[in-house]
Each structure stands twice: as C-alpha cells, then as structure tokens.
Write a protein that holds these residues in place. Structure first.
Motif, PDB file in Angstrom:
ATOM      1  N   LEU A 106       0.839  -1.194   0.000  1.00  0.00           N
ATOM      2  CA  LEU A 106       0.000   0.000   0.000  1.00  0.00           C
ATOM      3  C   LEU A 106       0.877   1.248   0.000  1.00  0.00           C
ATOM      4  CD1 LEU A 106      -2.845   1.213   0.164  1.00  0.00           C
ATOM      5  CD2 LEU A 106      -2.631   1.176   2.654  1.00  0.00           C
ATOM      6  N   HIS A 107       0.686   2.092  -1.016  1.00  0.00           N
ATOM      7  CA  HIS A 107       1.470   3.319  -1.158  1.00  0.00           C
ATOM      8  C   HIS A 107       0.637   4.578  -0.962  1.00  0.00           C
ATOM      9  CE1 HIS A 107       4.563   0.993  -3.827  1.00  0.00           C
ATOM     10  NE2 HIS A 107       4.736   0.766  -2.530  1.00  0.00           N
ATOM     11  N   HIS A 108      -0.647   4.509  -1.285  1.00  0.00           N
ATOM     12  CA  HIS A 108      -1.482   5.709  -1.244  1.00  0.00           C
ATOM     13  C   HIS A 108      -2.797   5.379  -0.537  1.00  0.00           C
ATOM     14  CE1 HIS A 108       1.308   7.385  -4.214  1.00  0.00           C
ATOM     15  NE2 HIS A 108       1.165   6.254  -4.876  1.00  0.00           N
ATOM     16  N   LEU A 109      -3.105   6.156   0.482  1.00  0.00           N
ATOM     17  CA  LEU A 109      -4.326   5.958   1.262  1.00  0.00           C
ATOM     18  C   LEU A 109      -5.080   7.278   1.344  1.00  0.00           C
ATOM     19  CD1 LEU A 109      -6.162   4.309   3.167  1.00  0.00           C
ATOM     20  CD2 LEU A 109      -4.651   4.942   5.043  1.00  0.00           C
ATOM     21  N   SER A 110      -6.377   7.216   1.067  1.00  0.00           N
ATOM     22  CA  SER A 110      -7.201   8.417   1.077  1.00  0.00           C
ATOM     23  C   SER A 110      -8.547   8.104   1.716  1.00  0.00           C
ATOM     24  CB  SER A 110      -7.409   8.938  -0.350  1.00  0.00           C
ATOM     25  OG  SER A 110      -8.327  10.003  -0.380  1.00  0.00           O
ATOM     26  N   VAL A 111      -8.938   8.908   2.707  1.00  0.00           N
ATOM     27  CA  VAL A 111     -10.262   8.826   3.331  1.00  0.00           C
ATOM     28  C   VAL A 111     -10.856  10.230   3.274  1.00  0.00           C
ATOM     29  CG1 VAL A 111     -11.595   8.219   5.370  1.00  0.00           C
ATOM     30  CG2 VAL A 111      -9.474   6.983   4.857  1.00  0.00           C
ATOM     31  N   CYS A 112     -11.772  10.453   2.358  1.00  0.00           N
ATOM     32  CA  CYS A 112     -12.369  11.779   2.143  1.00  0.00           C
ATOM     33  C   CYS A 112     -13.874  11.668   2.340  1.00  0.00           C
ATOM     34  CB  CYS A 112     -12.048  12.304   0.743  1.00  0.00           C
ATOM     35  SG  CYS A 112     -10.280  12.547   0.442  1.00  0.00           S
ATOM     36  N   TRP A 113     -14.367  12.345   3.357  1.00  0.00           N
ATOM     37  CA  TRP A 113     -15.790  12.289   3.698  1.00  0.00           C
ATOM     38  C   TRP A 113     -16.382  13.675   3.522  1.00  0.00           C
ATOM     39  CZ3 TRP A 113     -18.389  11.459   9.105  1.00  0.00           C
ATOM     40  CH2 TRP A 113     -19.707  11.046   8.915  1.00  0.00           C
ATOM     41  N   HIS A 114     -17.213  13.803   2.503  1.00  0.00           N
ATOM     42  CA  HIS A 114     -17.888  15.074   2.230  1.00  0.00           C
ATOM     43  C   HIS A 114     -19.385  14.852   2.422  1.00  0.00           C
ATOM     44  CE1 HIS A 114     -14.130  16.642   0.617  1.00  0.00           C
ATOM     45  NE2 HIS A 114     -14.028  15.550  -0.115  1.00  0.00           N
ATOM     46  N   SER A 115     -19.846  15.145   3.611  1.00  0.00           N
ATOM     47  CA  SER A 115     -21.237  14.898   3.959  1.00  0.00           C
ATOM     48  C   SER A 115     -21.685  15.935   4.982  1.00  0.00           C
ATOM     49  CB  SER A 115     -21.400  13.478   4.515  1.00  0.00           C
ATOM     50  OG  SER A 115     -22.686  13.285   5.064  1.00  0.00           O
ATOM     51  N   SER A 116     -22.993  16.079   5.102  1.00  0.00           N
ATOM     52  CA  SER A 116     -23.521  17.008   6.098  1.00  0.00           C
ATOM     53  C   SER A 116     -23.228  16.532   7.520  1.00  0.00           C
ATOM     54  CB  SER A 116     -25.033  17.173   5.903  1.00  0.00           C
ATOM     55  OG  SER A 116     -25.695  15.920   5.998  1.00  0.00           O
ATOM     56  N   ARG A 117     -23.002  15.245   7.701  1.00  0.00           N
ATOM     57  CA  ARG A 117     -22.699  14.726   9.026  1.00  0.00           C
ATOM     58  C   ARG A 117     -21.331  15.188   9.523  1.00  0.00           C
ATOM     59  NH1 ARG A 117     -24.897   8.490   9.627  1.00  0.00           N
ATOM     60  NH2 ARG A 117     -27.081   8.926   9.109  1.00  0.00           N
ATOM     61  N   VAL A 118     -20.484  15.623   8.611  1.00  0.00           N
ATOM     62  CA  VAL A 118     -19.179  16.129   9.027  1.00  0.00           C
ATOM     63  C   VAL A 118     -19.358  17.346   9.921  1.00  0.00           C
ATOM     64  CG1 VAL A 118     -16.988  17.086   8.201  1.00  0.00           C
ATOM     65  CG2 VAL A 118     -18.088  15.216   6.959  1.00  0.00           C
ATOM     66  N   GLN A 119     -20.394  18.128   9.671  1.00  0.00           N
ATOM     67  CA  GLN A 119     -20.657  19.300  10.497  1.00  0.00           C
ATOM     68  C   GLN A 119     -20.958  18.897  11.941  1.00  0.00           C
ATOM     69  OE1 GLN A 119     -23.766  21.484   8.558  1.00  0.00           O
ATOM     70  NE2 GLN A 119     -22.634  21.762   6.664  1.00  0.00           N
ATOM     71  N   VAL A 120     -21.618  17.757  12.106  1.00  0.00           N
ATOM     72  CA  VAL A 120     -21.891  17.270  13.460  1.00  0.00           C
ATOM     73  C   VAL A 120     -20.588  16.863  14.150  1.00  0.00           C
ATOM     74  CG1 VAL A 120     -23.137  15.551  14.825  1.00  0.00           C
ATOM     75  CG2 VAL A 120     -24.193  16.523  12.769  1.00  0.00           C
ATOM     76  N   CYS A 121     -19.717  16.192  13.406  1.00  0.00           N
ATOM     77  CA  CYS A 121     -18.438  15.770  13.992  1.00  0.00           C
ATOM     78  C   CYS A 121     -17.577  16.966  14.371  1.00  0.00           C
ATOM     79  CB  CYS A 121     -17.686  14.881  13.004  1.00  0.00           C
ATOM     80  SG  CYS A 121     -18.547  13.361  12.560  1.00  0.00           S
ATOM     81  N   ASN A 122     -17.731  18.063  13.649  1.00  0.00           N
ATOM     82  CA  ASN A 122     -16.900  19.238  13.904  1.00  0.00           C
ATOM     83  C   ASN A 122     -17.327  20.028  15.138  1.00  0.00           C
ATOM     84  OD1 ASN A 122     -15.455  18.569  11.661  1.00  0.00           O
ATOM     85  ND2 ASN A 122     -16.309  20.141  10.344  1.00  0.00           N
ATOM     86  N   ILE A 123     -18.496  19.723  15.668  1.00  0.00           N
ATOM     87  CA  ILE A 123     -18.937  20.404  16.889  1.00  0.00           C
ATOM     88  C   ILE A 123     -18.084  19.937  18.059  1.00  0.00           C
ATOM     89  CG2 ILE A 123     -20.881  20.781  18.445  1.00  0.00           C
ATOM     90  CD1 ILE A 123     -22.757  20.222  16.114  1.00  0.00           C
TER      91      ILE A 123
END
Length: 287
Positions: free
Chosen positions: A125-142
């Motif tokens: 494994l050389h490249h790992l990407s976890v990209c979450w673009h969702s409205s729930r991200v706003q909840v996690c950011n609280i």
C-alpha cells in the motif's frame, strides 16, 4: 475476393492463416470481441485459408486457468466490491484477492466503507485516502462538550473507524507514501503521529477539515517525517500560526501550505467558558 477477405480479417480478431483446411479443425482461439454463436466461413486468398471467426470445437478457457499475473491484472480493473464478489467464487481467486501487490491504492469516500471486508492492507500500500464530504461532518466538527445526546449517538457510530484503520496501517503498511484525510473529525494527534513514526517513507500528507488536529501533529512531522516533501493542512481550525512558523523554520525544504487553518477560531475549553460565565455573574451580582 482477396480484398474482401483482407478487409474482413482486419475487422475481426483474431485471424489465423492456414495452408490447408485440415489445419482449421485444430483451431482453438478465444476472442471476446466475437459473438458467441457467430462463425464465419474460411476465405480462400490464393495463398491460404483465412479463418476470421470461431468454431466451438473446443471449450473456452476457464478464468481459473489463467496464470496469477493475468489474474492480478484482471483484478486491477475492478473496484473493491467487485474484487470481493469475484474472490468468493473459488479458492484460487480468493488467494489473488488477498495478494498484497494488488492493493497499492485505497480510496474511501466515507468512514462506513471501512466496515466492509472488501480491501486488504499490506506492505504494497502506497497511497491511502479517506475523504468524507457529507452534512454529518458538520456534526463531527462540533466540540464534544457542546454536542447534544443525539449528536453524540451519531458520532459514536463512526468515531473510532478511521483511527482503527490508521492503527492497522502503522503495523501492516510501512511503505506508505501519501496520506489524505478529509472530513475526519475524530482523528487525533496521536493517530497521525503514530503513522508518521511507523511509515518512514511517507512523502505527502494532506489534512483537510480535521478539527482535532493541533500543532502537535506539525511537531511530529518535524520529528518523525524525515521523508516528507509536501504537507497541506486546510481548514484545520486548531492549527496555529506559531505551529506553521515552527515547521517553516525547522524544515525549510518542506512544501507547506495551509488554507484558512490558522485563520479559524480554535476550540474553547469548557472550563474556560464556565469560568468566564461565573465571573460575569459575580460582576452583575455585586454591581
């Protein structure tokens, strides 16, 4: 007639030239571009017979009969779910699915995808990407102390998923070259520092909207990221100008960029806010 035969042979593949009709009976060719029941007759060109079609004289080659290199090449065109589905058909294909050399790149569009048993972590494994673009991200950011009970329940479902993945990467993926995390609001400084210490070949790190990341990660990049060439920290509100300045001073060759990270309002500890509130109450009480 010869021109027509050559034209037909140029459009239908494969085409084989024989010197007599007896050789045609020994033809065993598999071509996916032809329809299963389409067989064209041999055409005499004057120099030999051109067979531009298939005859079902022998059975087609089975997928399991391909060598391992061909199977790995075939798997490389499939996504994670398709690879898993194909691996469940037989033991040999499952062995190919588990081959670490097949998994050089992993991309996830949400933490829930990490629950699926459709990928393999390994030294390739050389490249790992976890990209979450969702409205729930706003909840996690609280901030945790400001979240309601319902918001905490939503976060509990995926709170440790990315961190658990990074912990496995530290053990199984020492050759990781690039790491991209976006919208991973529960990834801590410790998670990233462990990756930096366990993956000495890591060259590129891109963090975006990771609210729990602080200047400790920047300090870990200076200490452990000897192979780092490029670092991006975008919209990480707990990154400060002092931390960015420290990296530029100690690692001037490192390409460091930060979009709005040091311009956002950082998290406020709950005890500070409570202390200010009590102070205001005392002031109002005695005035």
């Amino acid at each position: 007639m010869e021109r027509q035969s050559q034209t037909l042979a140029s459009f239908i593949a494969p085409a084989v030239v024989f010197q007599n009709s007896q050789d045609c009976t020994a033809l065993y060719v598999q071509a996916g571009s032809l329809r299963r029941h389409h067989v064209s007759r041999p055409h005499d060109t004057g120099r030999g017979l051109i067979v531009a079609g298939l005859s079902s004289l022998r059975p087609a080659m089975q997928l399991q009969q391909l060598n391992r290199e061909c199977l790995l090449h075939l798997f490389s065109f499939l996504d994670k779910d398709s690879r898993r589905s194909l691996s469940r058909t037989c033991v040999r294909l499952h062995e190919v699915f588990l081959d670490p050399s097949l998994w050089t790149l992993l991309k996830f569009s949400s933490p829930s995808e990490l629950k699926r048993d459709n990928f393999v972590l390994g030294p390739s494994l050389h490249h790992l990407s976890v990209c979450w673009h969702s409205s729930r991200v706003q909840v996690c950011n609280i901030e945790d102390w400001m979240k309601t009970s319902f918001q905490k329940v939503l976060c509990d479902k995926h709170q440790r998923l990315v961190s658990s993945l990074l912990a496995q990467v530290c053990v199984q993926c020492p050759n990781l070259l690039s790491l991209t995390l976006s919208g991973c609001g529960h990834v801590s400084d410790r998670d990233l520092v462990d990756v930096l210490g366990s993956c000495p070949k890591l060259r590129r790190v891109h963090l975006e909207n990771c609210v729990c990341v602080t200047d400790r990660v920047l300090d870990g990049m200076v200490t452990h990221g000897r192979s780092l060439r490029e670092v991006k920290v975008d919209f990480c509100r707990n990154i400060t100008q002092d931390g960015l300045r420290m990296v530029r001073e100690k690692r001037p060759s490192l390409r460091l960029s930060s979009e709005r990270s040091a311009e956002l309002i950082p998290d406020i500890k709950p005890y500070r806010k409570v202390h200010i509130r009590r102070t205001l109450q005392k002031v109002l009480l005695f005035t």
